[in-house]
Design a protein around this motif. Sequence first.
Motif, PDB file in Angstrom:
ATOM      1  N   PRO A 122       0.831  -1.204   0.000  1.00 39.63           N
ATOM      2  CA  PRO A 122       0.000   0.000   0.000  1.00 39.63           C
ATOM      3  C   PRO A 122       0.864   1.252   0.000  1.00 39.63           C
ATOM      4  CG  PRO A 122       0.085  -0.925   2.198  1.00 39.63           C
ATOM      5  CD  PRO A 122       0.841  -1.880   1.308  1.00 39.63           C
ATOM      6  N   SER A 123       0.222   2.391  -0.205  1.00 38.27           N
ATOM      7  CA  SER A 123       0.922   3.669  -0.164  1.00 38.27           C
ATOM      8  C   SER A 123       1.056   4.130   1.280  1.00 38.27           C
ATOM      9  CB  SER A 123       0.161   4.719  -0.977  1.00 38.27           C
ATOM     10  OG  SER A 123       0.646   6.022  -0.702  1.00 38.27           O
ATOM     11  N   ALA A 124       2.300   4.287   1.735  1.00 42.63           N
ATOM     12  CA  ALA A 124       2.528   4.765   3.097  1.00 42.63           C
ATOM     13  C   ALA A 124       1.991   6.179   3.269  1.00 42.63           C
ATOM     14  CB  ALA A 124       4.015   4.722   3.417  1.00 42.63           C
ATOM     15  N   ALA A 125       2.151   7.013   2.233  1.00 48.23           N
ATOM     16  CA  ALA A 125       1.698   8.405   2.331  1.00 48.23           C
ATOM     17  C   ALA A 125       0.182   8.484   2.432  1.00 48.23           C
ATOM     18  CB  ALA A 125       2.188   9.187   1.116  1.00 48.23           C
ATOM     19  N   LEU A 126      -0.527   7.738   1.585  1.00 47.94           N
ATOM     20  CA  LEU A 126      -1.984   7.792   1.610  1.00 47.94           C
ATOM     21  C   LEU A 126      -2.543   7.149   2.874  1.00 47.94           C
ATOM     22  CD1 LEU A 126      -2.931   7.119  -2.119  1.00 47.94           C
ATOM     23  CD2 LEU A 126      -2.503   9.287  -0.939  1.00 47.94           C
TER      24      LEU A 126
ATOM     25  N   GLY B 270       6.162  19.158  -0.048  1.00 54.04           N
ATOM     26  CA  GLY B 270       6.817  18.807   1.206  1.00 54.04           C
ATOM     27  C   GLY B 270       5.943  17.914   2.065  1.00 54.04           C
ATOM     28  N   GLU B 271       6.265  17.858   3.348  1.00 58.68           N
ATOM     29  CA  GLU B 271       5.532  17.006   4.273  1.00 58.68           C
ATOM     30  C   GLU B 271       4.183  17.654   4.594  1.00 58.68           C
ATOM     31  OE1 GLU B 271       7.964  16.187   7.666  1.00 58.68           O
ATOM     32  OE2 GLU B 271       9.687  15.593   6.447  1.00 58.68           O
ATOM     33  N   ALA B 272       3.112  17.016   4.131  1.00 60.10           N
ATOM     34  CA  ALA B 272       1.778  17.607   4.267  1.00 60.10           C
ATOM     35  C   ALA B 272       1.043  17.137   5.521  1.00 60.10           C
ATOM     36  CB  ALA B 272       0.947  17.277   3.028  1.00 60.10           C
TER      37      ALA B 272
ATOM     38  N   ARG C 220      -4.193  27.622  -7.254  1.00 55.70           N
ATOM     39  CA  ARG C 220      -4.042  27.986  -8.659  1.00 55.70           C
ATOM     40  C   ARG C 220      -3.745  29.459  -8.858  1.00 55.70           C
ATOM     41  NH1 ARG C 220      -3.863  26.291 -13.141  1.00 55.70           N
ATOM     42  NH2 ARG C 220      -4.089  24.179 -12.357  1.00 55.70           N
ATOM     43  N   ASP C 221      -4.277  30.335  -8.042  1.00 55.15           N
ATOM     44  CA  ASP C 221      -4.062  31.758  -8.269  1.00 55.15           C
ATOM     45  C   ASP C 221      -2.770  32.271  -7.651  1.00 55.15           C
ATOM     46  OD1 ASP C 221      -4.768  31.492  -5.660  1.00 55.15           O
ATOM     47  OD2 ASP C 221      -6.326  33.041  -5.659  1.00 55.15           O
ATOM     48  N   GLN C 222      -1.964  31.370  -7.076  1.00 54.52           N
ATOM     49  CA  GLN C 222      -0.663  31.759  -6.560  1.00 54.52           C
ATOM     50  C   GLN C 222       0.373  31.596  -7.654  1.00 54.52           C
ATOM     51  OE1 GLN C 222      -1.442  29.228  -2.746  1.00 54.52           O
ATOM     52  NE2 GLN C 222       0.304  30.536  -2.310  1.00 54.52           N
ATOM     53  N   THR C 223       1.376  32.424  -7.621  1.00 53.65           N
ATOM     54  CA  THR C 223       2.386  32.396  -8.682  1.00 53.65           C
ATOM     55  C   THR C 223       3.710  31.810  -8.227  1.00 53.65           C
ATOM     56  OG1 THR C 223       3.029  34.666  -8.128  1.00 53.65           O
ATOM     57  CG2 THR C 223       1.377  34.368  -9.865  1.00 53.65           C
ATOM     58  N   THR C 224       3.901  31.641  -6.930  1.00 50.87           N
ATOM     59  CA  THR C 224       5.132  31.042  -6.434  1.00 50.87           C
ATOM     60  C   THR C 224       4.795  29.886  -5.508  1.00 50.87           C
ATOM     61  OG1 THR C 224       5.218  32.584  -4.568  1.00 50.87           O
ATOM     62  CG2 THR C 224       6.412  33.207  -6.568  1.00 50.87           C
ATOM     63  N   ALA C 225       5.756  28.966  -5.387  1.00 50.77           N
ATOM     64  CA  ALA C 225       5.505  27.743  -4.629  1.00 50.77           C
ATOM     65  C   ALA C 225       5.451  27.986  -3.130  1.00 50.77           C
ATOM     66  CB  ALA C 225       6.577  26.710  -4.946  1.00 50.77           C
ATOM     67  N   GLY C 226       6.182  28.985  -2.647  1.00 52.45           N
ATOM     68  CA  GLY C 226       6.186  29.207  -1.210  1.00 52.45           C
ATOM     69  C   GLY C 226       7.006  28.151  -0.487  1.00 52.45           C
ATOM     70  N   ALA C 227       7.158  28.335   0.805  1.00 52.65           N
ATOM     71  CA  ALA C 227       7.950  27.404   1.596  1.00 52.65           C
ATOM     72  C   ALA C 227       7.220  26.080   1.765  1.00 52.65           C
ATOM     73  CB  ALA C 227       8.251  28.010   2.961  1.00 52.65           C
ATOM     74  N   ALA C 228       7.999  25.005   1.760  1.00 52.73           N
ATOM     75  CA  ALA C 228       7.414  23.689   2.003  1.00 52.73           C
ATOM     76  C   ALA C 228       6.997  23.572   3.460  1.00 52.73           C
ATOM     77  CB  ALA C 228       8.419  22.601   1.645  1.00 52.73           C
ATOM     78  N   ALA C 229       6.125  22.611   3.709  1.00 52.26           N
ATOM     79  CA  ALA C 229       5.691  22.373   5.086  1.00 52.26           C
ATOM     80  C   ALA C 229       6.884  22.000   5.946  1.00 52.26           C
ATOM     81  CB  ALA C 229       4.648  21.269   5.114  1.00 52.26           C
ATOM     82  N   GLY C 230       6.859  22.408   7.194  1.00 51.83           N
ATOM     83  CA  GLY C 230       7.979  22.188   8.091  1.00 51.83           C
ATOM     84  C   GLY C 230       8.042  20.773   8.639  1.00 51.83           C
TER      85      GLY C 230
END
Length: 648
Positions: free
Chosen positions: A18-22, A187-189, A215-225
């Motif tokens: 199985p998927s560990a993430a899901l 990143g880590e969600a 969708r309306d954002q233009t940059t990825a921003g920081a990943a989750a900590g």
Amino acid sequence: MSTDVLFCSAPVMSVVRPSAALGLLQALLRQKGIRAETLYLNLLFADRIGLDLNEQLAEKLPSHLLAGDWLFGDCLGKRPNRPQVQRHIGELSAAIERKGFAQLYEIRRDVIPSFVAEAADRLLERQPKIIGFTSMFEQTVASLAIAAAVKARDPSVVICFGGANCHGPMGAVLLKNFPQIDYVFNGEADTVFGPAVEAILRGEQPNGLPGCLARDQTTAGAAAGPTTMDALPIPDYADYFAQLDGLSEAARVRPSIPFESSRGCWWGQKHHCTFCGLNGEGMAFRAKSAPRVLSEIETLYAAFGIGRFAATDNILGMSHIDGVLGKLAERPAHGLRFFYEIKANMDEAQLEKLALAGTVWLQPGIESLSDPVLHLMRKGVSALLNLRLLRNCRELGVGLVWSILYGFPGEPRDAYDAVANMVPLLEHLQPPVGCGRIRLDRFSPNFERASEIGFRNVTPMPAYGAIYDVPDEDLADLAYFFEGDAPDAAREHDLVSLKAASAGWRARWFDQPFAPQLTMTAVGTAHLVSDTRACALQPFYCPTPAEVAVLNLLRNPCTRPNVVAQLADRFEVASIEAALDAISARRFAIEIDGRMLSLVTEAGREIFDADARAEFPLGFVLPRERTTAFAGLTDVRSAPADLERVQP
């Protein structure tokens, strides 16, 4: 019955785990009272094309060819018109022909369109408000195709993408170019996805959440900590096992259970191996407490009755050797089997503890048997320590999966001939699965500091330009696999001897009823060495007491003067030196840069036999003709050819 969130594991992915993430995200949402399910469309796909072909496609073709993505490529619409197309078609066609997978062309043309339509219908049957796709390895194009089909049927469904293929700039460029995606999680969600779902279900747009890109954002921003590991719930794999039972050839599948005891890499956060692109922006090492890991293993085993456990860790945490595996080793006949990735400098006592706990297969970070090349990689181990691990694991009966990498700028051209010359001495140890030129993977130092390290003309692997019709300026941000020129790295003609020697090494293992051996057995007060390597001077030899003492001392790397000094109180110096010479002449030990290591394995230390190793902890599929009785892998000599493709 409707659901709030429906997770999707799209093709192409192996059916054996199985998927560990899901599983983790589903458990997290259920903690919040949010209805969540997972649909394993990769299982449905395996039923459509055949279980064996699915497993071969998922795990046996070179990763950088993106064969699984290519299979769904026509569903993206317009085919790209770039120079890379012809090169990719040529390389992929050669691999397909080599593997005998010609039916993939017919599947691409006739099966994929109807499968995508059926997959969308299956998802919408659950009336989800949100569908979350995870993408790792070659799941991206199938996920995009199915998501587009869902949106065409019901535009109100919110589509979220996440997973390894969305880290860094990759997720942002997917969101920019494919309108079927509403949100990407970078990143880590673990701490982000739940609040985002709550906002979406309230009819609001999630704002200010790290790693959540709309969708309306233009940059990825920081990943989750970073995540507090013990705060995570135990993954929920019930949907996988329920759906696996519906597979037409489910009786052939021996599934494994992914479990997570740590994230990041304690070595990499200090000395990042130059070729490693794992962890993305989350290299910092974090581990669950030992009691929590034990509890998770016990809970998952009780829930599903599966004893095969595959650690998703990039590296085994040192505190878990005693705290987890040491505790398991104390439990009599627990029947659990484990797979771990480890650093190759583990000593005998540590490896024995792993084996006693049920760790039957390991992926050590060996990568080379050349000290100069290991130094270039920043591996933090020596060739002799790598060989010590190979010897110790052969003694214990622990299976290993490792490979030899080359193509590092500045590597000595003669280093690979030197390794080839070692191979006749090593035939009794588990051989590498192959010798391969390194890729430049995103997030690796080789990619991030390419020009400094010595790579030129770094470009995405041709598969990306051949599959994705996105603007040229976006292609590099979409890719994970890259290639580059390394003018002062080894060329193919420098590897001829090593590749031939490695092929012969594997042939000595695979093409004979029994692998070669170099084993010392105590017979009363004497000892007998059995040597069936091709380089053996004689099949049996009785070493002198001095030779036995030297071999025992050389269990760890040691210089000749040090050996003499440590044994001088027991034997005459002349006897010790004669013993060293005899051991070298019989090729019972190897010497590198003045340090020696015994290659002789000790009889009577084996913990696992072939049947135990056949319970491969990463999961496997039985041969069709042997589904009524246990078959597994034939013995320790069988292993996946490309293990990095099958990591949970």
